[in-house]
Design a protein around this motif. Structure first.
Motif, short mmCIF file in Angstrom:
data_model
loop_
_atom_site.label_atom_id
_atom_site.label_comp_id
_atom_site.label_asym_id
_atom_site.label_seq_id
_atom_site.Cartn_x
_atom_site.Cartn_y
_atom_site.Cartn_z
N ARG A 132 0.98 -1.21 -0.26
CA ARG A 132 -0.29 -0.36 -0.03
C ARG A 132 0.89 1.51 -0.23
N ASP A 133 0.09 2.20 -0.53
CA ASP A 133 1.00 3.88 -0.18
C ASP A 133 0.97 4.21 1.67
N VAL A 134 2.24 4.74 1.41
CA VAL A 134 1.78 5.37 2.92
C VAL A 134 1.32 6.49 3.12
N TYR A 135 1.12 6.90 1.68
CA TYR A 135 1.03 8.20 2.05
C TYR A 135 -0.66 8.57 1.91
N ASP A 136 -1.30 7.06 1.41
CA ASP A 136 -2.33 7.12 1.21
C ASP A 136 -3.41 6.74 2.38
N THR A 137 -2.66 6.07 3.34
CA THR A 137 -3.20 5.03 4.23
C THR A 137 -2.65 6.20 5.68
N TYR A 138 -1.95 7.00 5.48
CA TYR A 138 -1.78 8.18 6.82
C TYR A 138 -2.85 9.00 6.64
N ARG A 139 -3.36 9.51 5.49
CA ARG A 139 -4.06 10.60 4.86
C ARG A 139 -5.39 10.36 5.51
N LYS A 140 -5.54 8.29 4.94
CA LYS A 140 -7.09 8.04 5.44
C LYS A 140 -7.50 7.47 6.98
N TYR A 141 -6.04 7.42 7.85
CA TYR A 141 -6.23 7.05 9.07
C TYR A 141 -6.57 8.22 9.74
N PHE A 142 -5.50 9.85 9.03
CA PHE A 142 -5.76 10.87 9.91
C PHE A 142 -6.88 11.62 9.59
N ASP A 143 -7.74 11.08 8.32
CA ASP A 143 -10.01 11.73 8.57
C ASP A 143 -10.14 11.30 9.35
N GLN A 144 -9.81 9.67 9.53
CA GLN A 144 -10.77 8.83 11.08
C GLN A 144 -10.33 9.73 12.08
N VAL A 145 -9.32 10.15 12.08
CA VAL A 145 -8.81 10.75 13.90
C VAL A 145 -9.32 11.77 13.70
N VAL A 146 -9.78 13.07 12.33
CA VAL A 146 -11.04 14.16 12.48
C VAL A 146 -12.25 14.01 12.96
N THR A 147 -12.69 12.93 12.04
CA THR A 147 -14.14 12.13 12.11
C THR A 147 -14.95 11.47 13.68
N LEU A 148 -13.39 11.21 13.90
CA LEU A 148 -13.68 10.45 15.68
C LEU A 148 -14.14 11.97 16.40
N ALA A 149 -12.82 13.07 16.59
CA ALA A 149 -12.91 14.27 17.01
C ALA A 149 -14.43 14.98 16.43
N GLU A 150 -14.91 15.02 15.83
CA GLU A 150 -16.18 15.66 15.30
C GLU A 150 -17.40 14.81 16.06
N SER A 151 -17.33 13.76 16.16
CA SER A 151 -18.41 12.88 16.33
C SER A 151 -18.96 13.30 17.99
N ASN A 152 -17.34 13.27 18.43
CA ASN A 152 -17.75 13.91 19.97
C ASN A 152 -17.94 12.75 20.55
N LEU A 153 -18.02 11.44 20.05
CA LEU A 153 -19.05 9.75 21.27
C LEU A 153 -17.70 9.65 21.88
N PHE A 154 -15.95 10.10 21.97
CA PHE A 154 -15.21 9.82 23.04
C PHE A 154 -14.57 10.58 23.84
N ASP A 155 -14.07 10.34 25.59
CA ASP A 155 -13.47 11.16 26.44
C ASP A 155 -12.83 11.33 26.15
N ILE A 156 -11.72 9.98 25.37
CA ILE A 156 -10.25 9.70 24.59
C ILE A 156 -10.20 9.13 23.78
N ILE A 157 -9.16 9.57 22.75
CA ILE A 157 -8.69 9.07 21.52
C ILE A 157 -7.31 8.56 21.67
N GLY A 158 -7.15 7.14 21.47
CA GLY A 158 -6.18 5.10 22.12
C GLY A 158 -5.11 5.84 21.33
N HIS A 159 -3.94 6.10 21.71
CA HIS A 159 -2.82 6.10 21.11
C HIS A 159 -2.25 6.97 19.99
N LEU A 160 -2.84 7.62 19.43
CA LEU A 160 -3.56 9.14 18.86
C LEU A 160 -2.48 8.91 17.41
N ASP A 161 -1.36 8.18 17.14
CA ASP A 161 -0.19 8.22 16.69
C ASP A 161 0.33 6.97 16.05
#
Length: 270
Positions: A132-161
């Motif tokens: 896989r393309d490491v840039y694509d994987t990282y971009r998709k991963y951090f896309d999820q970090v953003v939407t996880l935060a935006e969901s406001n469902l969680f008190d803590i985000i685990g192992h951020l990177d």
């Protein structure tokens, strides 16, 4: 004041005796706020949130047994917080929220272990990194970090990177810092805290989560922190906390957050 909010019983049993091995270790290391946050995918009640062949083979717990364990602990005078570590699953916000609201969690951790059908931190999937393309994987991963935060469902985000676990890291620093910045910006607008996790020191990356540059961005944007070990065995509770505390203080943090029944308190760092 010290916390250790990210710990797992999955290698043992959902029993008071096994739980006590963790809480005893926490007490020995002067960790005053300790919690268990079992992986949500282990529970039958989460089948409508995350389902794939790897996960489905590991679904063996019932939430009734889990909540009963914490009730037993309370009766026995054992101070332990009840949590869950949920795989943030895009497109399943309603299902995740419904599950979270059913139980009296002290706090809820949201983590990202999957990018599409790719288990980024699993040894069984490590060969995929070379395909896989490491840039694509990282971009998709951090896309999820953003939407996880935006969901406001969680008190803590685990192992951020966590995505760096096997040392596949984009060479272009500018790209990496861009991902860090948008993650920190999204977290700053949410209720979600970041954990400084010592688990990475026990993984191939050999580094704390998160990267000090990412943590600095979080600090500058006012994102609060907790401390966690992500222990899967009692002896790892509070492991390498000297390094976690040093990173927190070097970054500028003077306080951490504690949780009880969803309520948070800001306290001086240990």
């Amino acid at each position: 004041m010290l916390t250790d909010y990210h710990n797992h019983l999955e290698r043992g049993t959902l029993t008071l005796d096994y739980l006590k091995k963790f809480t005893d270790e926490a007490k020995r290391k002067n960790i005053e706020h300790f919690g268990i946050s079992e992986h949500a995918y282990h529970f039958y009640q989460t089948a409508d949130i995350l389902s794939n062949p790897w996960v489905d083979e590991r679904r063996f717990y019932d939430m009734n047994d889990y909540t009963s364990l914490f009730q037993e602990a309370e009766k026995a005078g054992i101070d332990v917080k009840m949590s869950i570590e949920m795989d943030y699953t895009p497109g399943k916000h309603e299902e995740m929220e419904r599950f979270i609201r059913q139980y009296d969690f002290d706090y809820v951790i949201g983590s990202i272990h999957w990018v599409d059908d790719f288990g980024i931190d699993l040894k069984e999937f490590i060969h995929e990194w070379d395909k896989r393309d490491v840039y694509d994987t990282y971009r998709k991963y951090f896309d999820q970090v953003v939407t996880l935060a935006e969901s406001n469902l969680f008190d803590i985000i685990g192992h951020l990177d966590l995505v760096k676990i096997f040392n596949y890291v984009p060479e272009k620093e500018e790209f990496l810092l861009e991902q860090y910045d948008r993650a920190a910006a999204a977290l700053s607008k949410s209720k979600t805290c970041v954990e400084i996790s010592t688990a990475g020191l026990r993984k191939p990356t050999g580094k704390l989560y998160p990267d000090e540059r990412l943590l600095k961005m979080c600090y500058e944007k006012g994102v609060p922190i907790v401390l966690s070990s992500d222990a899967h065995q009692p002896e790892d509770v509070g492991a390498n906390y000297d390094q976690a505390l040093a990173l927190a203080k070097e970054t500028g943090y003077e306080t951490i957050v504690t949780f009880s029944k969803g309520e948070r308190t800001v306290v001086p760092i240990g």
